[in-house]
Write a protein that holds these residues in place. Sequence first.
Motif, PDB file in Angstrom:
ATOM      1  N   LYS A 116       0.698  -0.859   0.088  1.00  0.00           N
ATOM      2  CA  LYS A 116       0.163  -0.102  -0.272  1.00  0.00           C
ATOM      3  C   LYS A 116       0.955   1.305   0.255  1.00  0.00           C
ATOM      4  O   LYS A 116      -0.004   2.255  -0.225  1.00  0.00           O
ATOM      5  N   ILE A 117       1.870   1.651   0.490  1.00  0.00           N
ATOM      6  CA  ILE A 117       3.163   2.564   0.966  1.00  0.00           C
ATOM      7  C   ILE A 117       4.112   2.378  -0.757  1.00  0.00           C
ATOM      8  O   ILE A 117       4.458   3.223  -0.390  1.00  0.00           O
ATOM      9  N   ASP A 118       4.668   1.018  -1.179  1.00  0.00           N
ATOM     10  CA  ASP A 118       4.726   1.229  -2.845  1.00  0.00           C
ATOM     11  C   ASP A 118       6.559   0.968  -2.222  1.00  0.00           C
ATOM     12  O   ASP A 118       7.358   1.584  -2.040  1.00  0.00           O
ATOM     13  N   PHE A 119       6.043  -0.289  -0.839  1.00  0.00           N
ATOM     14  CA  PHE A 119       7.602  -0.815  -0.435  1.00  0.00           C
ATOM     15  C   PHE A 119       8.134  -1.462  -0.102  1.00  0.00           C
ATOM     16  O   PHE A 119       8.584  -1.965   0.272  1.00  0.00           O
ATOM     17  N   ASN A 120       7.519  -2.413  -0.368  1.00  0.00           N
ATOM     18  CA  ASN A 120       7.136  -4.301   0.234  1.00  0.00           C
ATOM     19  C   ASN A 120       8.368  -4.982  -0.672  1.00  0.00           C
ATOM     20  O   ASN A 120       8.735  -4.634  -1.927  1.00  0.00           O
ATOM     21  N   ASP A 121       9.240  -5.218  -0.118  1.00  0.00           N
ATOM     22  CA  ASP A 121      10.194  -6.094  -0.195  1.00  0.00           C
ATOM     23  C   ASP A 121      11.564  -5.194  -0.889  1.00  0.00           C
ATOM     24  O   ASP A 121      12.333  -5.452  -0.980  1.00  0.00           O
ATOM     25  N   ARG A 122      11.229  -3.724  -0.059  1.00  0.00           N
ATOM     26  CA  ARG A 122      12.138  -2.753  -0.298  1.00  0.00           C
ATOM     27  C   ARG A 122      13.660  -2.135   0.777  1.00  0.00           C
ATOM     28  O   ARG A 122      14.026  -1.168   0.501  1.00  0.00           O
ATOM     29  N   LEU A 123      13.041  -2.596   1.338  1.00  0.00           N
ATOM     30  CA  LEU A 123      13.683  -1.896   2.820  1.00  0.00           C
ATOM     31  C   LEU A 123      15.391  -2.281   2.920  1.00  0.00           C
ATOM     32  O   LEU A 123      15.013  -3.618   2.851  1.00  0.00           O
ATOM     33  N   SER A 124      16.362  -1.233   3.248  1.00  0.00           N
ATOM     34  CA  SER A 124      18.118  -1.180   3.176  1.00  0.00           C
ATOM     35  C   SER A 124      17.835  -0.973   4.760  1.00  0.00           C
ATOM     36  O   SER A 124      19.310  -1.617   4.822  1.00  0.00           O
TER      37      SER A 124
END
Length: 126
Positions: A116-124
């Motif tokens: 929903k915040i366009d951040f899925n599986d992207r946090l580094s």
Amino acid sequence: GQPWVAYKHVEYKGPFLVFEEGEYESLPKGTNDKISSLQLITDDLRNPQITLYQHVEYKGRSRIVTEATNLAGDKDNDIVSSHKVQRGVWLLFENSDERGPRYLARAHEDVPNYTKIDFNDRLSFL
């Protein structure tokens, strides 16, 4: 004192920059005349804590973080899909060099699904 968040759009929306205490002789390149709203962070920033979850709806493996953390090269890099902030305010970054897309996470504004915040599986980095 407390940090300020400068947003591109009105009502605290769109891309943003965070300014901590200090003096700024100029704004980063490309931001001149591009700030439409400012928000002072008034949250208590002492003893921050966020819980990261591997899957949406706070499922899967979890990890409690209490300080700035680089997930690059870590088992949790690019797998987080939800979070709960217990205390403080967190800046979540897509890239480990603190560049690229980012998200401002606050206490009691949990995010059960990063899609929903366009951040899925992207946090580094946080």
